[in-house]
Design a protein around this motif. Structure first.
Motif, mmCIF file in Angstrom:
data_model
loop_
_atom_site.group_PDB
_atom_site.id
_atom_site.type_symbol
_atom_site.label_atom_id
_atom_site.label_comp_id
_atom_site.label_asym_id
_atom_site.label_seq_id
_atom_site.Cartn_x
_atom_site.Cartn_y
_atom_site.Cartn_z
ATOM 1 N N ILE A 156 36.118 53.906 39.039
ATOM 2 C CA ILE A 156 36.209 52.449 38.914
ATOM 3 C C ILE A 156 37.511 51.971 39.544
ATOM 4 O O ILE A 156 37.534 51.018 40.328
ATOM 5 C CB ILE A 156 36.141 52.021 37.429
ATOM 6 C CG1 ILE A 156 34.776 52.375 36.835
ATOM 7 C CG2 ILE A 156 36.448 50.529 37.276
ATOM 8 C CD1 ILE A 156 34.704 52.291 35.319
ATOM 9 N N LEU A 157 38.606 52.643 39.198
ATOM 10 C CA LEU A 157 39.910 52.279 39.752
ATOM 11 C C LEU A 157 39.972 52.539 41.247
ATOM 12 O O LEU A 157 40.580 51.763 41.996
ATOM 13 C CB LEU A 157 41.022 53.041 39.025
ATOM 14 C CG LEU A 157 41.171 52.735 37.537
ATOM 15 C CD1 LEU A 157 42.237 53.620 36.922
ATOM 16 C CD2 LEU A 157 41.479 51.269 37.314
ATOM 17 N N GLN A 158 39.333 53.622 41.706
ATOM 18 C CA GLN A 158 39.321 53.924 43.135
ATOM 19 C C GLN A 158 38.575 52.833 43.895
ATOM 20 O O GLN A 158 39.029 52.381 44.951
ATOM 21 C CB GLN A 158 38.679 55.293 43.401
ATOM 22 C CG GLN A 158 38.756 55.715 44.852
ATOM 23 C CD GLN A 158 40.176 55.964 45.318
ATOM 24 O OE1 GLN A 158 40.887 56.751 44.711
ATOM 25 N NE2 GLN A 158 40.597 55.305 46.377
ATOM 26 N N GLU A 159 37.447 52.413 43.371
ATOM 27 C CA GLU A 159 36.669 51.356 44.025
ATOM 28 C C GLU A 159 37.466 50.051 44.053
ATOM 29 O O GLU A 159 37.475 49.337 45.062
ATOM 30 C CB GLU A 159 35.337 51.150 43.301
ATOM 31 C CG GLU A 159 34.454 50.126 43.961
ATOM 32 C CD GLU A 159 33.099 49.970 43.280
ATOM 33 O OE1 GLU A 159 32.427 48.975 43.591
ATOM 34 O OE2 GLU A 159 32.719 50.818 42.463
ATOM 35 N N MET A 160 38.169 49.742 42.963
ATOM 36 C CA MET A 160 38.988 48.541 42.916
ATOM 37 C C MET A 160 40.111 48.630 43.952
ATOM 38 O O MET A 160 40.378 47.684 44.692
ATOM 39 C CB MET A 160 39.581 48.327 41.525
ATOM 40 C CG MET A 160 40.416 47.064 41.417
ATOM 41 S SD MET A 160 41.269 46.898 39.849
ATOM 42 C CE MET A 160 42.522 48.157 40.019
ATOM 43 N N HIS A 161 40.768 49.779 43.999
ATOM 44 C CA HIS A 161 41.858 49.975 44.952
ATOM 45 C C HIS A 161 41.351 49.850 46.391
ATOM 46 O O HIS A 161 41.956 49.160 47.214
ATOM 47 C CB HIS A 161 42.510 51.343 44.729
ATOM 48 C CG HIS A 161 43.599 51.647 45.707
ATOM 49 N ND1 HIS A 161 43.363 52.315 46.885
ATOM 50 C CD2 HIS A 161 44.920 51.359 45.691
ATOM 51 C CE1 HIS A 161 44.494 52.425 47.554
ATOM 52 N NE2 HIS A 161 45.454 51.860 46.856
ATOM 53 N N ASP A 162 40.240 50.511 46.690
ATOM 54 C CA ASP A 162 39.683 50.468 48.048
ATOM 55 C C ASP A 162 39.293 49.043 48.434
ATOM 56 O O ASP A 162 39.561 48.594 49.547
ATOM 57 C CB ASP A 162 38.478 51.392 48.172
ATOM 58 C CG ASP A 162 38.835 52.867 48.049
ATOM 59 O OD1 ASP A 162 40.033 53.211 48.108
ATOM 60 O OD2 ASP A 162 37.893 53.682 47.877
ATOM 61 N N LYS A 168 41.122 46.901 51.344
ATOM 62 C CA LYS A 168 40.347 46.415 52.486
ATOM 63 C C LYS A 168 40.625 44.934 52.715
ATOM 64 O O LYS A 168 40.827 44.495 53.855
ATOM 65 C CB LYS A 168 38.854 46.648 52.239
ATOM 66 C CG LYS A 168 37.959 46.196 53.364
ATOM 67 C CD LYS A 168 36.507 46.500 53.064
ATOM 68 C CE LYS A 168 35.612 45.979 54.173
ATOM 69 N NZ LYS A 168 34.193 46.193 53.869
ATOM 70 N N LEU A 169 40.663 44.159 51.646
ATOM 71 C CA LEU A 169 40.962 42.732 51.772
ATOM 72 C C LEU A 169 42.389 42.506 52.235
ATOM 73 O O LEU A 169 42.654 41.646 53.075
ATOM 74 C CB LEU A 169 40.722 42.024 50.436
ATOM 75 C CG LEU A 169 39.263 41.824 50.059
ATOM 76 C CD1 LEU A 169 39.139 41.477 48.591
ATOM 77 C CD2 LEU A 169 38.643 40.741 50.930
ATOM 78 N N GLU A 170 43.313 43.273 51.695
ATOM 79 C CA GLU A 170 44.726 43.145 52.060
ATOM 80 C C GLU A 170 44.943 43.468 53.539
ATOM 81 O O GLU A 170 45.762 42.845 54.207
ATOM 82 C CB GLU A 170 45.567 44.073 51.187
ATOM 83 C CG GLU A 170 47.037 43.758 51.203
ATOM 84 C CD GLU A 170 47.378 42.382 50.660
ATOM 85 O OE1 GLU A 170 48.274 41.740 51.244
ATOM 86 O OE2 GLU A 170 46.772 41.940 49.683
ATOM 87 N N ASP A 171 44.191 44.410 54.063
ATOM 88 C CA ASP A 171 44.327 44.828 55.454
ATOM 89 C C ASP A 171 43.633 43.888 56.444
ATOM 90 O O ASP A 171 43.888 43.954 57.643
ATOM 91 C CB ASP A 171 43.776 46.242 55.648
ATOM 92 C CG ASP A 171 44.608 47.301 54.943
ATOM 93 O OD1 ASP A 171 45.768 47.016 54.584
ATOM 94 O OD2 ASP A 171 44.080 48.420 54.751
ATOM 95 N N ASP A 172 42.749 43.026 55.944
ATOM 96 C CA ASP A 172 41.979 42.138 56.820
ATOM 97 C C ASP A 172 42.848 40.960 57.257
ATOM 98 O O ASP A 172 42.994 39.971 56.540
ATOM 99 C CB ASP A 172 40.727 41.649 56.102
ATOM 100 C CG ASP A 172 39.787 40.872 57.014
ATOM 101 O OD1 ASP A 172 40.206 40.479 58.128
ATOM 102 O OD2 ASP A 172 38.633 40.661 56.603
ATOM 103 N N GLU A 188 41.121 34.995 46.869
ATOM 104 C CA GLU A 188 39.775 34.656 46.383
ATOM 105 C C GLU A 188 38.840 35.857 46.487
ATOM 106 O O GLU A 188 37.999 36.067 45.625
ATOM 107 C CB GLU A 188 39.210 33.461 47.157
ATOM 108 C CG GLU A 188 39.883 32.145 46.840
ATOM 109 C CD GLU A 188 39.692 31.710 45.399
ATOM 110 O OE1 GLU A 188 38.577 31.865 44.854
ATOM 111 O OE2 GLU A 188 40.671 31.212 44.809
ATOM 112 N N GLY A 189 38.974 36.641 47.531
ATOM 113 C CA GLY A 189 38.130 37.813 47.706
ATOM 114 C C GLY A 189 38.404 38.906 46.691
ATOM 115 O O GLY A 189 37.520 39.693 46.352
#
Length: 136
Positions: free
Chosen positions: A62-68, A72-76, A86-87
């Motif tokens: 769960i934490l891994q999915e949240m981190h990923d 991903k949003l932070e890198d976009d 918001e994302g």
């Protein structure tokens, strides 16, 4: 859903990640560093909520999915900071909901208290519970 409640939930989860990142020892091994935020986030939650080994095993993905998802949003770079924020809300909501499914009622209350401490007082929780007032 109330934006303040979403912000409270996201802040608690982000705080745990931030605290974990501050505790990450410098290591030349890139694989260790990449995994460390999730493992340290798990360790913080385990310490604060007294998670069992089974709960830790369920919380890790769960934490891994949240981190990923948040990474991903932070890198976009095509997104504005507001769009990134918001994302991240649904990413944090999904993680919070999944984590609460594996917690006991006492652990959920502790999590509510952590959220209240992060914001200086009690807030309605998006899952219907409220944290007790400070000082009780």
């Amino acid at each position: 859903m109330n934006r303040l409640r979403l912000l409270a939930m996201a802040t608690v989860l982000t705080f745990a990640i931030g605290a974990a990142a501050q505790q990450t020892p410098t290591s030349p091994d890139a694989h260790t560093v990449a995994v460390a935020p999730v493992e340290q986030h798990l360790r913080i939650l385990s310490d604060k909520l007294s998670l069992t080994a089974d709960q830790q095993n369920k919380a890790r993905p769960i934490l891994q999915e949240m981190h990923d998802g948040s990474q991903k949003l932070e890198d976009d770079q095509s997104l504005t900071p507001d769009q990134r924020h918001e994302g991240m809300v649904p990413v944090f909501i999904k993680a919070d909901k999944a984590l609460r499914e594996i917690l006991t009622e006492d652990q959920k209350k502790k999590l509510d208290e952590m959220e209240a401490q992060m914001h200086g007082g009690p807030h309605d929780h998006p899952h219907g519970s409220t944290a007790p007032p400070q000082g009780n």
